[in-house]
Design a protein around this motif. Structure first.
Motif, PDB file in Angstrom:
ATOM      1  N   GLY A   1     -14.796  19.410  -7.466  1.00  0.00           N
ATOM      2  CA  GLY A   1     -14.601  18.013  -7.840  1.00  0.00           C
ATOM      3  C   GLY A   1     -13.491  17.351  -7.036  1.00  0.00           C
ATOM      4  O   GLY A   1     -12.592  18.017  -6.507  1.00  0.00           O
ATOM      5  N   VAL A   2     -13.530  16.015  -6.951  1.00  0.00           N
ATOM      6  CA  VAL A   2     -12.544  15.298  -6.124  1.00  0.00           C
ATOM      7  C   VAL A   2     -11.784  14.211  -6.876  1.00  0.00           C
ATOM      8  O   VAL A   2     -10.806  13.683  -6.352  1.00  0.00           O
ATOM      9  CB  VAL A   2     -13.213  14.660  -4.878  1.00  0.00           C
ATOM     10  CG1 VAL A   2     -13.777  15.720  -3.965  1.00  0.00           C
ATOM     11  CG2 VAL A   2     -14.287  13.669  -5.274  1.00  0.00           C
TER      12      VAL A   2
ATOM     13  N   THR B   1     -12.569  10.656  -1.095  1.00  0.00           N
ATOM     14  CA  THR B   1     -13.618  10.889  -2.081  1.00  0.00           C
ATOM     15  C   THR B   1     -14.778  11.580  -1.385  1.00  0.00           C
ATOM     16  O   THR B   1     -14.772  11.770  -0.160  1.00  0.00           O
ATOM     17  CB  THR B   1     -14.091   9.584  -2.746  1.00  0.00           C
ATOM     18  OG1 THR B   1     -14.991   9.895  -3.830  1.00  0.00           O
ATOM     19  CG2 THR B   1     -14.806   8.687  -1.750  1.00  0.00           C
ATOM     20  N   SER B   2     -15.781  11.964  -2.142  1.00  0.00           N
ATOM     21  CA  SER B   2     -16.949  12.623  -1.555  1.00  0.00           C
ATOM     22  C   SER B   2     -18.117  12.531  -2.531  1.00  0.00           C
ATOM     23  O   SER B   2     -17.933  12.630  -3.747  1.00  0.00           O
ATOM     24  CB  SER B   2     -16.647  14.096  -1.242  1.00  0.00           C
ATOM     25  OG  SER B   2     -17.772  14.740  -0.679  1.00  0.00           O
ATOM     26  N   SER B   3     -19.301  12.341  -1.992  1.00  0.00           N
ATOM     27  CA  SER B   3     -20.509  12.313  -2.813  1.00  0.00           C
ATOM     28  C   SER B   3     -21.415  13.479  -2.422  1.00  0.00           C
ATOM     29  O   SER B   3     -21.271  14.063  -1.351  1.00  0.00           O
ATOM     30  CB  SER B   3     -21.250  10.986  -2.637  1.00  0.00           C
ATOM     31  OG  SER B   3     -21.559  10.751  -1.270  1.00  0.00           O
ATOM     32  N   ILE B   4     -22.341  13.806  -3.313  1.00  0.00           N
ATOM     33  CA  ILE B   4     -23.269  14.917  -3.087  1.00  0.00           C
ATOM     34  C   ILE B   4     -24.687  14.362  -3.011  1.00  0.00           C
ATOM     35  O   ILE B   4     -25.120  13.607  -3.884  1.00  0.00           O
ATOM     36  CB  ILE B   4     -23.152  15.971  -4.199  1.00  0.00           C
ATOM     37  CG1 ILE B   4     -21.744  16.581  -4.171  1.00  0.00           C
ATOM     38  CG2 ILE B   4     -24.209  17.052  -4.043  1.00  0.00           C
ATOM     39  CD1 ILE B   4     -21.495  17.577  -5.275  1.00  0.00           C
TER      40      ILE B   4
ATOM     41  N   ASP C   1      -3.016  16.153  -2.229  1.00  0.00           N
ATOM     42  CA  ASP C   1      -4.291  15.774  -1.606  1.00  0.00           C
ATOM     43  C   ASP C   1      -5.212  16.982  -1.497  1.00  0.00           C
ATOM     44  O   ASP C   1      -4.761  18.104  -1.212  1.00  0.00           O
ATOM     45  CB  ASP C   1      -4.060  15.218  -0.193  1.00  0.00           C
ATOM     46  CG  ASP C   1      -3.569  13.780  -0.198  1.00  0.00           C
ATOM     47  OD1 ASP C   1      -3.790  13.096  -1.217  1.00  0.00           O
ATOM     48  OD2 ASP C   1      -2.976  13.363   0.805  1.00  0.00           O
ATOM     49  N   LEU C   2      -6.482  16.763  -1.716  1.00  0.00           N
ATOM     50  CA  LEU C   2      -7.489  17.748  -1.327  1.00  0.00           C
ATOM     51  C   LEU C   2      -7.719  17.627   0.173  1.00  0.00           C
ATOM     52  O   LEU C   2      -7.638  16.528   0.736  1.00  0.00           O
ATOM     53  CB  LEU C   2      -8.804  17.501  -2.069  1.00  0.00           C
ATOM     54  CG  LEU C   2      -8.786  17.685  -3.587  1.00  0.00           C
ATOM     55  CD1 LEU C   2     -10.129  17.278  -4.177  1.00  0.00           C
ATOM     56  CD2 LEU C   2      -8.462  19.123  -3.954  1.00  0.00           C
ATOM     57  N   ARG C   3      -7.989  18.750   0.817  1.00  0.00           N
ATOM     58  CA  ARG C   3      -8.115  18.735   2.273  1.00  0.00           C
ATOM     59  C   ARG C   3      -9.425  19.387   2.721  1.00  0.00           C
ATOM     60  O   ARG C   3      -9.942  20.304   2.074  1.00  0.00           O
ATOM     61  CB  ARG C   3      -6.927  19.465   2.914  1.00  0.00           C
ATOM     62  CG  ARG C   3      -5.588  18.807   2.616  1.00  0.00           C
ATOM     63  CD  ARG C   3      -4.452  19.492   3.362  1.00  0.00           C
ATOM     64  NE  ARG C   3      -4.251  20.876   2.924  1.00  0.00           N
ATOM     65  CZ  ARG C   3      -3.572  21.219   1.846  1.00  0.00           C
ATOM     66  NH1 ARG C   3      -3.036  20.278   1.067  1.00  0.00           N
ATOM     67  NH2 ARG C   3      -3.415  22.490   1.531  1.00  0.00           N
ATOM     68  N   THR C   4      -9.941  18.916   3.853  1.00  0.00           N
ATOM     69  CA  THR C   4     -11.125  19.511   4.461  1.00  0.00           C
ATOM     70  C   THR C   4     -10.723  20.797   5.180  1.00  0.00           C
ATOM     71  O   THR C   4      -9.543  21.154   5.256  1.00  0.00           O
ATOM     72  CB  THR C   4     -11.764  18.545   5.465  1.00  0.00           C
ATOM     73  OG1 THR C   4     -10.845  18.354   6.568  1.00  0.00           O
ATOM     74  CG2 THR C   4     -12.056  17.198   4.827  1.00  0.00           C
TER      75      THR C   4
ATOM     76  N   GLU D   1     -11.467  16.295 -12.744  1.00  0.00           N
ATOM     77  CA  GLU D   1     -12.249  17.282 -12.001  1.00  0.00           C
ATOM     78  C   GLU D   1     -11.628  17.630 -10.650  1.00  0.00           C
ATOM     79  O   GLU D   1     -12.098  18.545  -9.973  1.00  0.00           O
ATOM     80  CB  GLU D   1     -13.666  16.754 -11.774  1.00  0.00           C
ATOM     81  CG  GLU D   1     -14.423  16.466 -13.053  1.00  0.00           C
ATOM     82  CD  GLU D   1     -15.783  15.841 -12.792  1.00  0.00           C
ATOM     83  OE1 GLU D   1     -16.098  15.603 -11.602  1.00  0.00           O
ATOM     84  OE2 GLU D   1     -16.531  15.596 -13.752  1.00  0.00           O
ATOM     85  N   LYS D   2     -10.582  16.967 -10.256  1.00  0.00           N
ATOM     86  CA  LYS D   2     -10.017  17.120  -8.914  1.00  0.00           C
ATOM     87  C   LYS D   2      -9.591  18.559  -8.651  1.00  0.00           C
ATOM     88  O   LYS D   2      -8.783  19.134  -9.380  1.00  0.00           O
ATOM     89  CB  LYS D   2      -8.825  16.179  -8.749  1.00  0.00           C
ATOM     90  CG  LYS D   2      -8.224  16.192  -7.349  1.00  0.00           C
ATOM     91  CD  LYS D   2      -7.081  15.189  -7.242  1.00  0.00           C
ATOM     92  CE  LYS D   2      -6.446  15.203  -5.862  1.00  0.00           C
ATOM     93  NZ  LYS D   2      -5.338  14.229  -5.746  1.00  0.00           N
ATOM     94  N   GLY D   3     -10.167  19.141  -7.604  1.00  0.00           N
ATOM     95  CA  GLY D   3      -9.807  20.490  -7.193  1.00  0.00           C
ATOM     96  C   GLY D   3     -10.388  21.601  -8.047  1.00  0.00           C
ATOM     97  O   GLY D   3     -10.100  22.775  -7.801  1.00  0.00           O
ATOM     98  N   ARG D   4     -11.214  21.248  -9.026  1.00  0.00           N
ATOM     99  CA  ARG D   4     -11.745  22.252  -9.950  1.00  0.00           C
ATOM    100  C   ARG D   4     -13.192  22.601  -9.597  1.00  0.00           C
ATOM    101  O   ARG D   4     -13.926  21.760  -9.052  1.00  0.00           O
ATOM    102  CB  ARG D   4     -11.641  21.758 -11.389  1.00  0.00           C
ATOM    103  CG  ARG D   4     -10.217  21.447 -11.793  1.00  0.00           C
ATOM    104  CD  ARG D   4     -10.126  20.726 -13.123  1.00  0.00           C
ATOM    105  NE  ARG D   4     -10.370  21.624 -14.256  1.00  0.00           N
ATOM    106  CZ  ARG D   4     -10.309  21.237 -15.528  1.00  0.00           C
ATOM    107  NH1 ARG D   4     -10.022  19.963 -15.841  1.00  0.00           N
ATOM    108  NH2 ARG D   4     -10.524  22.110 -16.498  1.00  0.00           N
TER     109      ARG D   4
END
Length: 489
Positions: A143-144, A454-457, A443-446, A148-151
Motif C-alpha cells: 500500500g502507498v 502514489t501508485s495505481s494497480i 517516503d516509500l521508495r522505488t 495502508e502505507k508501506g504495509r
C-alpha cells in the motif's frame, strides 16, 4: 470308504461337508465370475481446492479396467487438457495446462468396463461423479497511502475483499508468496530505521489465511514470524524456491562491507554461506537445486551448496528475466556491441533464439504458464518525434511463431512491475507516480531509490486464444492504491 466316514466324529463329518460346499461355491464363482460391478474407489482431488502447484490427480478403481474404455468415457467439465497414464488399477491424469481459477470442475465416468468378466455378469462400471474447485483470484501488493502505507495487503479479486497483513510499524520492501499462497515471505524494516542509504530490513513470513487445500479465511491471517534478522548483516535481494523449502539472500556484513555474498536458508537450520562474492540479479531454478547468478562475463549456474564450483556458465548474457515452470526455457538479456540490449529465448538444451532488440531498455519479462507466450516491458523510441524520446510498451511474444505484438502502451512510467496470473488469464502491473524531489524519511521508495507519490494497480485480461493488437486490450484500473502487485499461486 463309506464305513470310514461313519467312523468319523460328527464334527469331522461337518468339517468335510463344509469343505465340499466351499469347493462347489468356488467352482461356481470361477464359472460365473465376480458379479459385483467395478467402481471408482478413490479420487485424489475429491472436494478439494486445487491450485497451480497441483498438476495431477489419481483415480483408483476397485478392479482392473479396460483402459481404452475408461479413457474414451472420462469427461471433465469445463474441459481441462491433460495426459493419461496407468499404474495397475490407478489412472493418473497429468495436466498439460494449469487449472483456471475461481472455477468448479466436475469429473464424470460412465460406460467404462472392467478388463475381466463380461457385461452380463457385471463388468460395467458404476457411474461416478467427482468435484473439485480452484482458489479465488487474489493478489498481494504494498500500500502507498494512509493506514495502508508501506504495509502488505491481500486483495481477493473474486470477493472484492481487502485484508491488511502486516502491522503499522513495519515498512515492507519486497515479498515472495509461498507455492500454495498460505504464507508470504517478505523483507521489512522498522519505520524508525527506514531512511535513504540505510538497509536494516529483516526477513519475515506472514500468514494469508489461505491454508493448503482450503479457501481464503480470516483465521490466523496476519500471523508474523521472524526468519532472518539484520543485526550483523544487511539483507538485500532474496529469492524463494518453487517448493518453498529454500531461501537465498544476498547479505553484506555491516562491519565489513567486503564481506558480501549469497546465503542459503532452510527450515530449522542455520544460515549457510553459498558464495563470498557480490551477486547480481540472481534467480533460483524451478527444480530448486541451483541458482543463476549474473556476473561480469556471463551467468554462472551455481549449486545450492556451500562454496561449490559452478555447474555451468552462460557467456555473454547479463541477466535472467524469467524461467518457465518446467525449467526448459528462460528469457535472458545480452548486451550488443553498441551497448543496446537484446532479448533471447534460451532452452535447457543450449538453443538460443533472439526475440527482439531495442535502443531503450528491456525492464522485465514473464512467461505465460498456460500458453507459449512471453510478456515483456520494453522501452521503444516514440514514432514521429524529432527529438529522441521513449515510450514503455507491454509486448507479447508468440514463442511458436516468434512474432511480437504490443498489448498496451504505458505512458512515461519506467519502474513498472508486472505479474501474470497462475492460470495465464490475466496480468497485473502498477503505475507508480514519483515525487519531483529527493526522498526523505517517511517516503516509500522505488527500487532505484526515488520517492513514491502514489501508485495505481492495473488489471489486463489476456486473450487465451490469441494476443491482441494494440488498442484492443484496455487495462482496467482497480480501486486500489499500491505497487508491486503479485498474484497468489
Amino acid at each position: 470308504m463309506i464305513s470310514k466316514l461313519k467312523q468319523l466324529q460328527p464334527i469331522d463329518r461337518l468339517a468335510i461337508s463344509l469343505i465340499l460346499l466351499l469347493n462347489v461355491l468356488i467352482g461356481l464363482l470361477m464359472l460365473t465370475g465376480d458379479r459385483t460391478r467395478p467402481r471408482v474407489r478413490d479420487f485424489s482431488w475429491q472436494n478439494k481446492v486445487v491450485g497451480s502447484v497441483d498438476t495431477a490427480f489419481i483415480l483408483t478403481f476397485s478392479r482392473p479396467m479396460d483402459r481404452d474404455s475408461v479413457e474414451a468415457n472420462l469427461q471433465i467439465e469445463p474441459p481441462l487438457p491433460g495426459k493419461i497414464s496407468w499404474v495397475g488399477k490407478r489412472l493418473v491424469y497429468t495436466l498439460t495446462t494449469p487449472v483456471r481459477y475461481e472455477t468448479t470442475y466436475q469429473i464424470k465416468l460412465d460406460r467404462a468396463i472392467s478388463s475381466i468378466g463380461n457385461e452380463k455378469f457385471g463388468n460395467s462400471i458404476q457411474a461416478f461423479t467427482g468435484n473439485f474447485r480452484t482458489p479465488d483470484r487474489a493478489f498481494v501488493y504494498i500500500g502507498v497511502e494512509g493506514e495502508e502505507k508501506g504495509r502488505l495487503i491481500l486483495y481477493n479479486l473474486t470477493l472484492k475483499q481487502k485484508i491488511i497483513l502486516t502491522p503499522k510499524n513495519l515498512v515492507v520492501k519486497n515479498f515472495k508468496p509461498y507455492p500454495r499462497g498460505e504464507r508470504v515471505l517478505f523483507s521489512a524494516a522498522q519505520w524508525s530505521n527506514d531512511r535513504p542509504g540505510l538497509f536494516k530490513q529483516s526477513l519475515y513470513t506472514v500468514n494469508t489465511g489461505r491454508l493448503s487445500g482450503q479457501q481464503l479465511t480470516t483465521e490466523s491471517t496476519g500471523k508474523i514470524d521472524l526468519v532472518l534478522d539484520s543485526e550483523n548483516y544487511q539483507n538485500l535481494k532474496f529469492e524463494l524456491s518453487s517448493d518453498g523449502k529454500s531461501i537465498v539472500v544476498q547479505r553484506i556484513n555491516t562491519n565489513n562491507l567486503e564481506d558480501t555474498g549469497l546465503w542459503l536458508l532452510r527450515s530449522d537450520t542455520l544460515p549457510q554461506r553459498l558464495t563470498n562474492r557480490p551477486a547480481g540479479d540472481f534467480l533460483i531454478t524451478p527444480d530448486g537445486t541451483s541458482i543463476l547468478n549474473p556476473q561480469t562475463e556471463g551467468i554462472a549456474i551455481l549449486p545450492l551448496a556451500e562454496n561449490a564450483k559452478p555447474l555451468d556458465f552462460l557467456p555473454s548474457f547479463r541477466r535472467v528475466l524469467d524461467i518457465t515452470v518446467n525449467g526448459r526455457e528462460s528469457a535472458m538479456i545480452r548486451l550488443n556491441r553498441d551497448a543496446t540490449p537484446s532479448l533471447f529465448l534460451v532452452t535447457n538444451q543450449g538453443a538460443k533464439k533472439e526475440l527482439t532488440s531495442t535502443p531503450g531498455q528491456i525492464l522485465n519479462c514473464k512467461f505465460n504458464p498456460a500458453l507459449p507466450f512471453l510478456y515483456c516491458l520494453v522501452t521503444r523510441p516514440k514514432a514521429g518525434k524529432k527529438e529522441y524520446s521513449e515510450q514503455l510498451n507491454l509486448e507479447a511474444f508468440d514463442l511458436t511463431t516468434f512474432k511480437v505484438k504490443v498489448l498496451s502502451i504505458i505512458p512515461d512510467l519506467w519502474e513498472t512491475v508486472m505479474s501474470v496470473s497462475p492460470d495465464g488469464t490475466a496480468l497485473l502491473f502498477d503505475r507508480v507516480v514519483e515525487k519531483n524531489e529527493e526522498p526523505k524519511i517517511g517516503d516509500l521508495r522505488t527500487n532505484l531509490g526515488t520517492a513514491i507519490a502514489t501508485s495505481s494497480i492495473m488489471l489486463l485480461g489476456l486473450n487465451q486464444n490469441q494476443p491482441s493488437t494494440v488498442g484492443k486490450l484496455q487495462p482496467q484500473e482497480l480501486p486500489l492504491r499500491g505497487f508491486h502487485p503479485c498474484w497468489l499461486p
